[in-house]
Design a protein around this motif. Structure first.
Motif, PDB file in Angstrom:
ATOM      1  N   UNK A  27     -21.497 -16.592 -46.699  1.00  0.00           N
ATOM      2  CA  UNK A  27     -20.076 -16.810 -47.003  1.00  0.00           C
ATOM      3  C   UNK A  27     -19.893 -17.719 -48.218  1.00  0.00           C
ATOM      4  N   UNK A  28     -20.709 -18.757 -48.309  1.00  0.00           N
ATOM      5  CA  UNK A  28     -20.604 -19.648 -49.470  1.00  0.00           C
ATOM      6  C   UNK A  28     -20.984 -18.915 -50.751  1.00  0.00           C
ATOM      7  N   UNK A  59     -21.731  -7.762 -52.968  1.00  0.00           N
ATOM      8  CA  UNK A  59     -22.923  -7.734 -52.113  1.00  0.00           C
ATOM      9  C   UNK A  59     -22.842  -8.809 -51.033  1.00  0.00           C
ATOM     10  N   UNK A  60     -22.472 -10.011 -51.431  1.00  0.00           N
ATOM     11  CA  UNK A  60     -22.305 -11.079 -50.446  1.00  0.00           C
ATOM     12  C   UNK A  60     -21.182 -10.763 -49.464  1.00  0.00           C
ATOM     13  N   UNK A  64     -21.604 -10.600 -45.600  1.00  0.00           N
ATOM     14  CA  UNK A  64     -20.832 -11.490 -44.732  1.00  0.00           C
ATOM     15  C   UNK A  64     -20.121 -10.707 -43.639  1.00  0.00           C
ATOM     16  N   UNK A  65     -19.681  -9.484 -43.943  1.00  0.00           N
ATOM     17  CA  UNK A  65     -19.087  -8.656 -42.901  1.00  0.00           C
ATOM     18  C   UNK A  65     -20.093  -8.291 -41.825  1.00  0.00           C
ATOM     19  N   UNK A  70     -22.615  -9.646 -36.486  1.00  0.00           N
ATOM     20  CA  UNK A  70     -23.791 -10.141 -35.771  1.00  0.00           C
ATOM     21  C   UNK A  70     -23.491 -11.471 -35.088  1.00  0.00           C
ATOM     22  N   UNK A  71     -22.818 -12.374 -35.790  1.00  0.00           N
ATOM     23  CA  UNK A  71     -22.469 -13.673 -35.205  1.00  0.00           C
ATOM     24  C   UNK A  71     -21.541 -13.485 -34.005  1.00  0.00           C
ATOM     25  N   UNK A  72     -20.611 -12.555 -34.108  1.00  0.00           N
ATOM     26  CA  UNK A  72     -19.717 -12.279 -32.985  1.00  0.00           C
ATOM     27  C   UNK A  72     -20.499 -11.789 -31.766  1.00  0.00           C
ATOM     28  N   UNK A  73     -21.438 -10.881 -31.979  1.00  0.00           N
ATOM     29  CA  UNK A  73     -22.242 -10.359 -30.873  1.00  0.00           C
ATOM     30  C   UNK A  73     -23.086 -11.469 -30.258  1.00  0.00           C
TER      31      UNK A  73
END
Length: 135
Positions: A27-28, A59-60, A64-65, A70-73
């Motif tokens: 994200x950064x 690309x970032x 990030x999407x 993945x973070x949500x899962x």
């Protein structure tokens, strides 16, 4: 007494910590590349550098999407409601940023780019919350 080493300290929050840290970096990277491309009016750069910045930003953004999903899962699998809600809000803000990014590239209306930047900032805050609460 037998020492378990570092693997003995892995708990249910460790995958959240690792994926949130990686998502934070992505994200950064997207935010820095996007802001640098947006400041092109103030500090003109060559067309090849602009293409490289936009490619890096896109690309970032795609990463990030995927990282947000993945973070949500991973937050869902952690069985902690606070992490789950942060992961959900993170995905929502990334989706808002993606929608505004697509609208910006379609219309070149700078209001969409500002909304995209604010959404990225809120996504960074949610990801930082995932890091803080998973420690």
């Amino acid at each position: 007494m037998e020492s378990k080493g570092i693997l003995g300290k892995v708990n249910r929050n460790t995958p959240v910590l690792i994926s949130a840290a990686v998502e934070e970096i992505i994200l950064m990277g997207a935010f820095v590349a996007g802001i640098t491309a947006l400041l092109n009016d103030q500090f003109p750069i060559t067309a090849s550098w602009m293409a490289a910045l936009l490619s890096a930003h896109l690309s970032f953004a795609v990463l990030s999407g995927l990282g947000g999903v993945l973070l949500f899962v991973v937050t869902y699998l952690s069985d902690r409601k606070d992490l789950f809600y942060l992961g959900l809000i993170n995905v929502i803000f990334i989706g808002i940023a993606a929608a505004n990014g697509l609208m910006f590239y379609a219309t070149y209306n700078y209001d969409y780019s500002y909304t995209m930047a604010i959404s990225f900032i809120f996504a960074i805050i949610c990801t930082s919350g995932c890091i803080a609460w998973s420690i």
